[in-house]
Write a protein that holds these residues in place. Sequence first.
Motif, PDB file in Angstrom:
ATOM      1  N   THR A  31       0.811  -1.226   0.000  1.00 24.59           N
ATOM      2  CA  THR A  31       0.000   0.000   0.000  1.00 24.59           C
ATOM      3  C   THR A  31       0.839   1.269   0.000  1.00 24.59           C
ATOM      4  N   THR A  32       2.128   1.160   0.208  1.00 22.56           N
ATOM      5  CA  THR A  32       2.986   2.342   0.330  1.00 22.56           C
ATOM      6  C   THR A  32       2.886   3.309  -0.844  1.00 22.56           C
ATOM      7  N   PRO A  33       2.913   2.877  -2.096  1.00 25.86           N
ATOM      8  CA  PRO A  33       2.882   3.867  -3.184  1.00 25.86           C
ATOM      9  C   PRO A  33       1.536   4.564  -3.382  1.00 25.86           C
ATOM     10  N   PHE A  34       0.473   4.054  -2.813  1.00 26.56           N
ATOM     11  CA  PHE A  34      -0.872   4.587  -3.045  1.00 26.56           C
ATOM     12  C   PHE A  34      -1.252   5.601  -1.965  1.00 26.56           C
ATOM     13  N   VAL A  35      -0.531   6.710  -1.926  1.00 28.40           N
ATOM     14  CA  VAL A  35      -0.698   7.711  -0.871  1.00 28.40           C
ATOM     15  C   VAL A  35      -2.117   8.262  -0.848  1.00 28.40           C
ATOM     16  N   GLN A  36      -2.603   8.673  -1.996  1.00 28.49           N
ATOM     17  CA  GLN A  36      -3.928   9.292  -2.050  1.00 28.49           C
ATOM     18  C   GLN A  36      -5.012   8.311  -1.597  1.00 28.49           C
ATOM     19  N   TYR A  37      -4.969   7.082  -2.037  1.00 26.59           N
ATOM     20  CA  TYR A  37      -5.985   6.106  -1.660  1.00 26.59           C
ATOM     21  C   TYR A  37      -5.910   5.749  -0.170  1.00 26.59           C
ATOM     22  N   ARG A  38      -4.695   5.693   0.366  1.00 26.09           N
ATOM     23  CA  ARG A  38      -4.549   5.415   1.801  1.00 26.09           C
ATOM     24  C   ARG A  38      -5.220   6.501   2.625  1.00 26.09           C
ATOM     25  N   TRP A  39      -4.982   7.771   2.252  1.00 26.03           N
ATOM     26  CA  TRP A  39      -5.555   8.883   3.013  1.00 26.03           C
ATOM     27  C   TRP A  39      -7.066   8.977   2.810  1.00 26.03           C
ATOM     28  N   ILE A  40      -7.538   8.613   1.631  1.00 25.03           N
ATOM     29  CA  ILE A  40      -8.988   8.583   1.408  1.00 25.03           C
ATOM     30  C   ILE A  40      -9.618   7.540   2.330  1.00 25.03           C
ATOM     31  N   GLY A  41      -8.985   6.374   2.429  1.00 27.26           N
ATOM     32  CA  GLY A  41      -9.483   5.334   3.329  1.00 27.26           C
ATOM     33  C   GLY A  41      -9.494   5.787   4.779  1.00 27.26           C
ATOM     34  N   THR A  42      -8.446   6.481   5.194  1.00 28.72           N
ATOM     35  CA  THR A  42      -8.387   6.988   6.565  1.00 28.72           C
ATOM     36  C   THR A  42      -9.454   8.059   6.779  1.00 28.72           C
ATOM     37  N   GLY A  43      -9.665   8.905   5.765  1.00 26.92           N
ATOM     38  CA  GLY A  43     -10.711   9.917   5.857  1.00 26.92           C
ATOM     39  C   GLY A  43     -12.092   9.301   5.991  1.00 26.92           C
ATOM     40  N   VAL A  44     -12.342   8.237   5.231  1.00 29.54           N
ATOM     41  CA  VAL A  44     -13.625   7.537   5.329  1.00 29.54           C
ATOM     42  C   VAL A  44     -13.785   6.931   6.723  1.00 29.54           C
ATOM     43  N   LEU A  45     -12.723   6.341   7.241  1.00 29.61           N
ATOM     44  CA  LEU A  45     -12.761   5.768   8.585  1.00 29.61           C
ATOM     45  C   LEU A  45     -13.049   6.851   9.623  1.00 29.61           C
ATOM     46  N   LEU A  46     -12.423   8.008   9.465  1.00 29.84           N
ATOM     47  CA  LEU A  46     -12.646   9.124  10.385  1.00 29.84           C
ATOM     48  C   LEU A  46     -14.083   9.645  10.274  1.00 29.84           C
ATOM     49  N   LEU A  47     -14.614   9.706   9.047  1.00 30.69           N
ATOM     50  CA  LEU A  47     -16.013  10.123   8.872  1.00 30.69           C
ATOM     51  C   LEU A  47     -16.977   9.124   9.513  1.00 30.69           C
ATOM     52  N   LEU A  48     -16.677   7.827   9.400  1.00 27.85           N
ATOM     53  CA  LEU A  48     -17.506   6.819  10.062  1.00 27.85           C
ATOM     54  C   LEU A  48     -17.490   7.005  11.575  1.00 27.85           C
ATOM     55  N   PHE A  49     -16.307   7.326  12.108  1.00 26.10           N
ATOM     56  CA  PHE A  49     -16.212   7.560  13.550  1.00 26.10           C
ATOM     57  C   PHE A  49     -17.027   8.787  13.951  1.00 26.10           C
ATOM     58  N   ILE A  50     -16.902   9.862  13.197  1.00 26.28           N
ATOM     59  CA  ILE A  50     -17.654  11.085  13.507  1.00 26.28           C
ATOM     60  C   ILE A  50     -19.155  10.825  13.413  1.00 26.28           C
ATOM     61  N   LEU A  51     -19.559  10.079  12.389  1.00 25.05           N
ATOM     62  CA  LEU A  51     -20.968   9.720  12.242  1.00 25.05           C
ATOM     63  C   LEU A  51     -21.437   8.893  13.435  1.00 25.05           C
ATOM     64  N   ARG A  52     -20.620   7.969  13.860  1.00 18.89           N
ATOM     65  CA  ARG A  52     -20.948   7.135  15.033  1.00 18.89           C
ATOM     66  C   ARG A  52     -21.133   8.005  16.278  1.00 18.89           C
ATOM     67  N   ILE A  53     -20.236   8.961  16.481  1.00 19.25           N
ATOM     68  CA  ILE A  53     -20.308   9.821  17.655  1.00 19.25           C
ATOM     69  C   ILE A  53     -21.541  10.727  17.590  1.00 19.25           C
ATOM     70  N   LEU A  54     -21.824  11.269  16.415  1.00 18.02           N
ATOM     71  CA  LEU A  54     -22.984  12.163  16.281  1.00 18.02           C
ATOM     72  C   LEU A  54     -24.299  11.409  16.473  1.00 18.02           C
ATOM     73  N   LEU A  55     -24.379  10.208  15.931  1.00 17.30           N
ATOM     74  CA  LEU A  55     -25.619   9.439  16.075  1.00 17.30           C
ATOM     75  C   LEU A  55     -25.799   8.889  17.488  1.00 17.30           C
ATOM     76  N   ALA A  56     -24.716   8.502  18.135  1.00 16.19           N
ATOM     77  CA  ALA A  56     -24.802   7.922  19.472  1.00 16.19           C
ATOM     78  C   ALA A  56     -24.879   8.997  20.559  1.00 16.19           C
ATOM     79  N   GLN A  57     -24.483  10.222  20.231  1.00 15.49           N
ATOM     80  CA  GLN A  57     -24.477  11.326  21.194  1.00 15.49           C
ATOM     81  C   GLN A  57     -23.706  10.954  22.462  1.00 15.49           C
ATOM     82  N   GLY A  58     -22.474  10.519  22.266  1.00 15.78           N
ATOM     83  CA  GLY A  58     -21.645  10.158  23.413  1.00 15.78           C
ATOM     84  C   GLY A  58     -20.198   9.963  23.006  1.00 15.78           C
ATOM     85  N   TRP A  59     -19.431   9.435  23.912  1.00 18.09           N
ATOM     86  CA  TRP A  59     -18.010   9.124  23.698  1.00 18.09           C
ATOM     87  C   TRP A  59     -17.198  10.354  23.295  1.00 18.09           C
ATOM     88  N   TYR A  60     -17.499  11.484  23.947  1.00 17.40           N
ATOM     89  CA  TYR A  60     -16.804  12.726  23.613  1.00 17.40           C
ATOM     90  C   TYR A  60     -15.365  12.718  24.114  1.00 17.40           C
TER      91      TYR A  60
END
Length: 192
Positions: A31-60
Amino acid sequence: MDDINGEESGNSFLQQKAALERRWQKILDDTTPFVQYRWIGTGVLLLLFILRILLAQGWYIITYALGIYLLNLFLAFLTPKFDPSVELDTQESEMEEGPSLPTKADEEFKPFIRRLPEFKFWYSATKATAIAIFCSFFSVFDIPVFWPILLIYFCILFAITMRRQIKHMIKYKYIPFDWGKKNYGPGSSRSR
Protein backbone atom coordinates in the motif's frame (compact mmCIF):
# COMPACT_ATOMS: atom_id res chain seq x y z
CA MET A 1 6.48 -35.30 28.00
CA ASP A 2 4.09 -32.43 28.80
CA ASP A 3 6.98 -29.95 28.55
CA ILE A 4 7.75 -31.10 25.03
CA ASN A 5 4.11 -30.67 23.93
CA GLY A 6 4.04 -27.24 25.62
CA GLU A 7 7.21 -26.20 23.80
CA GLU A 8 5.87 -27.43 20.45
CA SER A 9 2.57 -25.56 20.85
CA GLY A 10 4.45 -22.43 22.00
CA ASN A 11 6.84 -22.75 19.07
CA SER A 12 3.91 -23.27 16.68
CA PHE A 13 2.23 -20.18 18.08
CA LEU A 14 5.40 -18.11 17.55
CA GLN A 15 5.70 -19.40 13.98
CA GLN A 16 2.08 -18.50 13.23
CA LYS A 17 2.56 -15.09 14.81
CA ALA A 18 5.69 -14.48 12.70
CA ALA A 19 3.84 -15.58 9.55
CA LEU A 20 0.95 -13.20 10.32
CA GLU A 21 3.40 -10.35 10.97
CA ARG A 22 5.09 -11.03 7.61
CA ARG A 23 1.72 -11.03 5.81
CA TRP A 24 0.71 -7.78 7.50
CA GLN A 25 4.05 -6.18 6.60
CA LYS A 26 3.60 -7.34 2.98
CA ILE A 27 0.17 -5.68 2.87
CA LEU A 28 1.62 -2.47 4.29
CA ASP A 29 4.50 -2.56 1.81
CA ASP A 30 2.07 -3.04 -1.08
CA THR A 31 0.00 0.00 0.00
CA THR A 32 2.99 2.34 0.33
CA PRO A 33 2.88 3.87 -3.18
CA PHE A 34 -0.87 4.59 -3.04
CA VAL A 35 -0.70 7.71 -0.87
CA GLN A 36 -3.93 9.29 -2.05
CA TYR A 37 -5.98 6.11 -1.66
CA ARG A 38 -4.55 5.41 1.80
CA TRP A 39 -5.55 8.88 3.01
CA ILE A 40 -8.99 8.58 1.41
CA GLY A 41 -9.48 5.33 3.33
CA THR A 42 -8.39 6.99 6.56
CA GLY A 43 -10.71 9.92 5.86
CA VAL A 44 -13.63 7.54 5.33
CA LEU A 45 -12.76 5.77 8.59
CA LEU A 46 -12.65 9.12 10.39
CA LEU A 47 -16.01 10.12 8.87
CA LEU A 48 -17.51 6.82 10.06
CA PHE A 49 -16.21 7.56 13.55
CA ILE A 50 -17.65 11.08 13.51
CA LEU A 51 -20.97 9.72 12.24
CA ARG A 52 -20.95 7.14 15.03
CA ILE A 53 -20.31 9.82 17.66
CA LEU A 54 -22.98 12.16 16.28
CA LEU A 55 -25.62 9.44 16.07
CA ALA A 56 -24.80 7.92 19.47
CA GLN A 57 -24.48 11.33 21.19
CA GLY A 58 -21.65 10.16 23.41
CA TRP A 59 -18.01 9.12 23.70
CA TYR A 60 -16.80 12.73 23.61
CA ILE A 61 -13.72 11.91 25.69
CA ILE A 62 -12.62 9.37 23.07
CA THR A 63 -13.22 11.98 20.37
CA TYR A 64 -11.19 14.55 22.28
CA ALA A 65 -8.36 12.06 22.88
CA LEU A 66 -8.33 11.12 19.19
CA GLY A 67 -8.26 14.81 18.22
CA ILE A 68 -5.33 15.54 20.54
CA TYR A 69 -3.46 12.48 19.27
CA LEU A 70 -4.02 13.42 15.62
CA LEU A 71 -2.90 16.99 16.37
CA ASN A 72 0.26 15.63 17.98
CA LEU A 73 0.93 13.44 14.93
CA PHE A 74 0.34 16.38 12.59
CA LEU A 75 2.79 18.56 14.50
CA ALA A 76 5.42 15.82 14.34
CA PHE A 77 4.72 15.56 10.60
CA LEU A 78 5.29 19.31 10.13
CA THR A 79 8.41 19.46 12.29
CA PRO A 80 11.87 18.83 10.84
CA LYS A 81 13.77 15.84 12.17
CA PHE A 82 16.72 18.03 13.08
CA ASP A 83 15.60 21.14 14.95
CA PRO A 84 17.12 24.23 13.28
CA SER A 85 17.16 26.18 16.55
CA VAL A 86 19.44 23.58 18.11
CA GLU A 87 21.62 23.49 14.99
CA LEU A 88 21.99 27.29 15.01
CA ASP A 89 23.08 27.25 18.65
CA THR A 90 25.62 24.54 17.78
CA GLN A 91 26.88 26.53 14.79
CA GLU A 92 27.29 29.68 16.91
CA SER A 93 29.32 27.80 19.51
CA GLU A 94 31.45 26.24 16.74
CA MET A 95 32.06 29.70 15.22
CA GLU A 96 33.53 30.82 18.50
CA GLU A 97 35.87 27.82 18.45
CA GLY A 98 37.15 28.29 14.90
CA PRO A 99 36.29 28.37 11.20
CA SER A 100 33.23 26.52 9.95
CA LEU A 101 31.45 25.75 6.71
CA PRO A 102 29.61 28.57 4.91
CA THR A 103 26.05 29.10 6.09
CA LYS A 104 24.56 31.71 3.74
CA ALA A 105 24.37 32.00 -0.08
CA ASP A 106 26.59 29.08 -1.01
CA GLU A 107 25.17 26.78 1.63
CA GLU A 108 24.83 23.13 0.67
CA PHE A 109 21.42 21.61 -0.10
CA LYS A 110 19.64 20.23 2.94
CA PRO A 111 16.36 18.49 2.14
CA PHE A 112 13.44 18.71 4.54
CA ILE A 113 13.38 15.52 6.57
CA ARG A 114 10.29 15.11 8.71
CA ARG A 115 10.33 14.02 12.33
CA LEU A 116 7.39 11.75 11.46
CA PRO A 117 7.38 10.40 7.87
CA GLU A 118 4.13 10.45 5.91
CA PHE A 119 3.64 6.67 5.98
CA LYS A 120 4.05 6.46 9.75
CA PHE A 121 1.73 9.44 10.13
CA TRP A 122 -0.92 7.71 8.02
CA TYR A 123 -0.46 4.36 9.76
CA SER A 124 -0.66 5.86 13.27
CA ALA A 125 -3.69 8.00 12.37
CA THR A 126 -5.50 5.01 10.87
CA LYS A 127 -4.75 2.77 13.85
CA ALA A 128 -5.86 5.47 16.30
CA THR A 129 -9.11 6.02 14.42
CA ALA A 130 -9.83 2.28 14.30
CA ILE A 131 -9.13 1.99 18.04
CA ALA A 132 -11.42 4.97 18.70
CA ILE A 133 -14.21 3.33 16.69
CA PHE A 134 -13.68 0.09 18.63
CA CYS A 135 -13.76 1.93 21.99
CA SER A 136 -16.99 3.70 21.02
CA PHE A 137 -18.85 0.38 21.27
CA PHE A 138 -18.20 0.06 25.02
CA SER A 139 -20.22 2.10 27.50
CA VAL A 140 -17.35 2.15 29.99
CA PHE A 141 -15.63 4.72 27.75
CA ASP A 142 -18.74 6.92 27.54
CA ILE A 143 -17.81 9.29 30.35
CA PRO A 144 -20.35 12.10 30.72
CA VAL A 145 -18.78 15.48 29.97
CA PHE A 146 -19.98 18.85 28.74
CA TRP A 147 -18.70 18.49 25.17
CA PRO A 148 -18.74 22.21 24.16
CA ILE A 149 -15.97 22.88 26.69
CA LEU A 150 -13.86 20.10 25.18
CA LEU A 151 -14.48 21.48 21.70
CA ILE A 152 -13.53 25.04 22.69
CA TYR A 153 -10.44 23.81 24.52
CA PHE A 154 -9.37 21.74 21.49
CA CYS A 155 -9.88 24.70 19.14
CA ILE A 156 -7.81 26.98 21.39
CA LEU A 157 -5.10 24.35 21.70
CA PHE A 158 -5.07 23.84 17.92
CA ALA A 159 -4.81 27.58 17.26
CA ILE A 160 -1.99 28.10 19.76
CA THR A 161 0.10 25.14 18.61
CA MET A 162 -0.35 25.90 14.91
CA ARG A 163 0.53 29.57 15.45
CA ARG A 164 3.69 28.50 17.27
CA GLN A 165 4.54 26.00 14.51
CA ILE A 166 4.01 28.58 11.76
CA LYS A 167 6.22 31.09 13.61
CA HIS A 168 8.91 28.40 13.87
CA MET A 169 8.60 27.69 10.13
CA ILE A 170 8.91 31.39 9.30
CA LYS A 171 11.81 31.99 11.68
CA TYR A 172 13.91 29.10 10.36
CA LYS A 173 12.69 29.42 6.75
CA TYR A 174 11.49 25.91 6.00
CA ILE A 175 8.39 24.68 4.23
CA PRO A 176 7.28 21.14 5.08
CA PHE A 177 5.31 20.69 1.85
CA ASP A 178 6.36 20.25 -1.78
CA TRP A 179 3.80 22.68 -3.19
CA GLY A 180 5.43 25.46 -5.17
CA LYS A 181 8.95 24.05 -4.90
CA LYS A 182 11.11 23.41 -7.95
CA ASN A 183 11.40 19.82 -9.06
CA TYR A 184 14.76 18.64 -10.34
CA GLY A 185 14.58 15.33 -12.08
CA PRO A 186 13.36 13.52 -15.16
CA GLY A 187 10.34 15.18 -16.72
CA SER A 188 10.60 18.30 -14.56
CA SER A 189 12.00 20.56 -17.29
CA ARG A 190 9.82 20.57 -20.37
CA SER A 191 11.14 22.33 -23.43
CA ARG A 192 8.75 24.01 -25.84
